[in-house]
Design a protein around this motif. Structure first.
Motif, PDB file in Angstrom:
ATOM      1  N   THR A  23       0.834  -1.190   0.000  1.00  0.00           N
ATOM      2  CA  THR A  23       0.000   0.000   0.000  1.00  0.00           C
ATOM      3  C   THR A  23       0.869   1.241   0.000  1.00  0.00           C
ATOM      4  O   THR A  23       1.868   1.315   0.714  1.00  0.00           O
ATOM      5  CB  THR A  23      -0.935   0.028   1.215  1.00  0.00           C
ATOM      6  OG1 THR A  23      -1.745  -1.149   1.223  1.00  0.00           O
ATOM      7  CG2 THR A  23      -1.834   1.250   1.184  1.00  0.00           C
ATOM      8  N   LEU A  24       0.469   2.196  -0.806  1.00  0.00           N
ATOM      9  CA  LEU A  24       1.189   3.463  -0.913  1.00  0.00           C
ATOM     10  C   LEU A  24       0.308   4.552  -0.288  1.00  0.00           C
ATOM     11  O   LEU A  24      -0.846   4.727  -0.682  1.00  0.00           O
ATOM     12  CB  LEU A  24       1.477   3.751  -2.385  1.00  0.00           C
ATOM     13  CG  LEU A  24       2.358   4.923  -2.750  1.00  0.00           C
ATOM     14  CD1 LEU A  24       3.129   4.605  -4.030  1.00  0.00           C
ATOM     15  CD2 LEU A  24       1.505   6.165  -2.969  1.00  0.00           C
ATOM     16  N   PHE A  25       0.857   5.256   0.709  1.00  0.00           N
ATOM     17  CA  PHE A  25       0.129   6.310   1.410  1.00  0.00           C
ATOM     18  C   PHE A  25       0.639   7.669   0.936  1.00  0.00           C
ATOM     19  O   PHE A  25       1.824   7.973   1.070  1.00  0.00           O
ATOM     20  CB  PHE A  25       0.319   6.190   2.927  1.00  0.00           C
ATOM     21  CG  PHE A  25      -0.297   4.959   3.522  1.00  0.00           C
ATOM     22  CD1 PHE A  25      -1.610   4.966   3.962  1.00  0.00           C
ATOM     23  CD2 PHE A  25       0.432   3.782   3.632  1.00  0.00           C
ATOM     24  CE1 PHE A  25      -2.190   3.832   4.508  1.00  0.00           C
ATOM     25  CE2 PHE A  25      -0.134   2.642   4.179  1.00  0.00           C
ATOM     26  CZ  PHE A  25      -1.452   2.662   4.618  1.00  0.00           C
ATOM     27  N   VAL A  26      -0.266   8.481   0.389  1.00  0.00           N
ATOM     28  CA  VAL A  26       0.094   9.823  -0.072  1.00  0.00           C
ATOM     29  C   VAL A  26      -0.061  10.775   1.106  1.00  0.00           C
ATOM     30  O   VAL A  26      -1.156  10.962   1.636  1.00  0.00           O
ATOM     31  CB  VAL A  26      -0.793  10.260  -1.252  1.00  0.00           C
ATOM     32  CG1 VAL A  26      -0.466  11.694  -1.660  1.00  0.00           C
ATOM     33  CG2 VAL A  26      -0.598   9.313  -2.425  1.00  0.00           C
ATOM     34  N   ILE A  27       1.052  11.373   1.524  1.00  0.00           N
ATOM     35  CA  ILE A  27       1.105  12.143   2.754  1.00  0.00           C
ATOM     36  C   ILE A  27       0.495  13.530   2.566  1.00  0.00           C
ATOM     37  O   ILE A  27       0.732  14.206   1.563  1.00  0.00           O
ATOM     38  CB  ILE A  27       2.570  12.279   3.240  1.00  0.00           C
ATOM     39  CG1 ILE A  27       3.187  10.895   3.486  1.00  0.00           C
ATOM     40  CG2 ILE A  27       2.648  13.129   4.496  1.00  0.00           C
ATOM     41  CD1 ILE A  27       2.472  10.075   4.546  1.00  0.00           C
ATOM     42  N   SER A  28      -0.289  13.953   3.569  1.00  0.00           N
ATOM     43  CA  SER A  28      -0.808  15.313   3.613  1.00  0.00           C
ATOM     44  C   SER A  28       0.265  16.208   4.220  1.00  0.00           C
ATOM     45  O   SER A  28       0.688  15.983   5.360  1.00  0.00           O
ATOM     46  CB  SER A  28      -2.083  15.366   4.465  1.00  0.00           C
ATOM     47  OG  SER A  28      -2.385  16.686   4.838  1.00  0.00           O
ATOM     48  N   GLN A  29       0.699  17.213   3.481  1.00  0.00           N
ATOM     49  CA  GLN A  29       1.742  18.100   3.991  1.00  0.00           C
ATOM     50  C   GLN A  29       1.264  18.883   5.209  1.00  0.00           C
ATOM     51  O   GLN A  29       2.068  19.157   6.130  1.00  0.00           O
ATOM     52  CB  GLN A  29       2.205  19.049   2.881  1.00  0.00           C
ATOM     53  CG  GLN A  29       2.825  18.329   1.688  1.00  0.00           C
ATOM     54  CD  GLN A  29       4.003  17.440   2.086  1.00  0.00           C
ATOM     55  OE1 GLN A  29       4.926  17.880   2.769  1.00  0.00           O
ATOM     56  NE2 GLN A  29       3.955  16.183   1.665  1.00  0.00           N
ATOM     57  N   ASP A  30       0.001  19.245   5.278  1.00  0.00           N
ATOM     58  CA  ASP A  30      -0.527  19.958   6.443  1.00  0.00           C
ATOM     59  C   ASP A  30      -0.501  19.067   7.677  1.00  0.00           C
ATOM     60  O   ASP A  30      -0.083  19.501   8.764  1.00  0.00           O
ATOM     61  CB  ASP A  30      -1.958  20.428   6.175  1.00  0.00           C
ATOM     62  CG  ASP A  30      -2.015  21.538   5.138  1.00  0.00           C
ATOM     63  OD1 ASP A  30      -0.983  22.197   4.914  1.00  0.00           O
ATOM     64  OD2 ASP A  30      -3.101  21.746   4.545  1.00  0.00           O
ATOM     65  N   ARG A  31      -0.939  17.828   7.536  1.00  0.00           N
ATOM     66  CA  ARG A  31      -0.947  16.915   8.683  1.00  0.00           C
ATOM     67  C   ARG A  31       0.470  16.566   9.109  1.00  0.00           C
ATOM     68  O   ARG A  31       0.752  16.419  10.302  1.00  0.00           O
ATOM     69  CB  ARG A  31      -1.723  15.642   8.328  1.00  0.00           C
ATOM     70  CG  ARG A  31      -3.200  15.887   8.078  1.00  0.00           C
ATOM     71  CD  ARG A  31      -3.897  14.629   7.587  1.00  0.00           C
ATOM     72  NE  ARG A  31      -5.250  14.917   7.119  1.00  0.00           N
ATOM     73  CZ  ARG A  31      -6.018  14.056   6.484  1.00  0.00           C
ATOM     74  NH1 ARG A  31      -5.562  12.832   6.238  1.00  0.00           N
ATOM     75  NH2 ARG A  31      -7.223  14.396   6.095  1.00  0.00           N
TER      76      ARG A  31
END
Length: 417
Positions: A41-49
């Protein structure tokens, strides 16, 4: 769109994905800086979080120093693991996740357009653009057979002049994207349209957009039937060709790229045909239509869907002829047989190539060769076919699929509104 009550015909349509479909976003391709991997699984990171997480734990300086030291080699997934973030934390920091085969092999990921909740959708503008090309192709195909003189004057002569005007320049990539635009606008916007005096100003200033017959067609955004959508970070390669033995071609795969693609499932949207506006177009252009100065005049949604089917059928036949000449074309021919069996009648999205997004199949071979030589100067001159390469999705069990083939199914024919 302004219209008269009782003259809008709307139908709901399901777009069923038959081969990997990618509708690109304005975002740049993601690198290891933007996503983390856990298992397959590839998780696309939220820059704000991520910023909030780093601030709460006093990790900002450590993060910045690590990025400065490693540069392009920095991996956000490795960093999060080192500071104690478990899988649940990585999931919480992500905007969305997507399955991927061999995700550690991914260097860059071409992202799909998504809504604020991270759900893929298809903008109505993308669907309408594909419909427009299909309609103009199918119409001009009929004209080419029934009125070759008109076709030569309106299409071939204009394109030949454009070829002469372009010349060889550093802007060839931009030029080839716009190559057919003049012909398309001539056919779709070759109308007269002036707002009736009693509604003066309703349609704004006159000009090409104002005279476009496709104003009669509205296309909503398409949203997924969520339980059926099958997304994946899909490996796409350039399927190129080189001379083989006995005048055959050999396919070689190169330049792998991963894209966020929908590999199966369905989206739903609506098509609306403004019958009043179409009638007004016809009324104001009746004399030009009767003199055959204007030949293109779609009569409604059924015409539109029929034209889409014609365009896809010709694309499939063209691709079959191409891959039949390739000594290792078996997997691609198998895919095309599946596309025919599943009754594909529409194609859109990234990777459909020159034949899937333009009028190129209508050109005579000699003009296609001129287009090739003008816009693709680095081509292999030992291979006469054009185009000689395709973008192809590499799937499990050796399957190979061309991109963007779909099936449109009318769900109902709503009452006129």
């Amino acid at each position: 769109m302004i219209s008269v009550e009782g003259k809008l015909k709307r139908i709901d349509v399901e777009l069923q994905v038959l081969s990997p479909l990618h509708i690109g976003s304005h975002e740049q391709a993601l690198t290891h800086f933007g996503y983390a991997v856990s298992g397959n699984t590839l998780f696309v990171i939220s820059q704000d979080r991520l910023a909030e997480y780093l601030g709460e734990r006093g990790l900002v300086d450590r993060f910045v120093a690590r990025v400065e030291r490693e540069g392009n080699k920095f991996r956000i997934g490795d960093f999060l693991k080192e500071v104690g973030a478990d899988d649940a934390t990585v999931k919480r920091l992500s905007r969305y996740s997507i399955p991927a085969d061999n995700p550690k092999d991914i260097r860059q990921l071409k992202v799909a357009i998504r809504d604020p909740e991270g759900i893929t959708y298809i903008p109505g503008t993308a669907i309408k653009g594909a419909i427009r090309t299909a309609c103009l192709y199918a119409f001009l195909k009929d004209v080419k057979a029934s009125n070759p003189d008109y076709f030569k004057i309106k299409v071939i002569d204009r394109l030949m002049k454009k070829m002469a005007d372009i010349g060889k320049s550093d802007k060839n990539r931009e030029n080839r994207k716009e190559f057919f635009k003049g012909v398309e606008d001539l056919i779709a916007r070759g109308f007269v349209f002036v707002a009736p005096s009693e509604q003066k100003g309703v349609y704004g200033k006159s000009g090409l957009p104002n005279t476009d017959i496709f104003r009669c067609l509205q296309v909503s955004d398409a949203f997924p039937v969520r339980e059926n959508i099958q997304e994946k970070a899909t490996n796409v390669v350039v399927c190129d060709t080189e001379p083989g033995t006995a005048n055959a071609l050999t396919i070689k795969e190169e330049a792998p790229l991963y894209v966020e693609a929908v590999e199966g499932g369905a989206y739903r949207f609506s098509l609306t045909w403004d019958e009043w506006l179409a009638e007004e177009f016809y009324r104001q252009n009746r004399s030009k239509v009767e003199r055959k100065e204007i030949l293109y005049f779609p009569r409604g949604i059924d015409d539109v869907l029929h034209y889409c089917k014609v365009f896809v059928k010709d694309q499939v036949e063209h691709e079959e002829k191409f891959f039949q000449k390739c000594v290792n074309g078996g997997p691609y021919l198998d895919f095309l047989e599946t596309v025919k069996r599943e009754k594909a009648n529409f194609r859109l999205g990234w990777g459909s190539g020159l034949i899937g997004a333009s009028l190129s199949l209508l050109l005579p071979p000699e003009l296609m060769r001129e287009v090739r030589d003008k816009f693709f100067r680095k081509r292999d001159r030992r291979v006469d076919d054009f185009p000689k390469s395709r973008r192809v999705a590499v799937l499990e069990k050796g399957k190979r699929e061309l991109l963007g083939f779909c099936r449109l199914v009318k769900l109902d024919e709503g009452a006129n509104t």
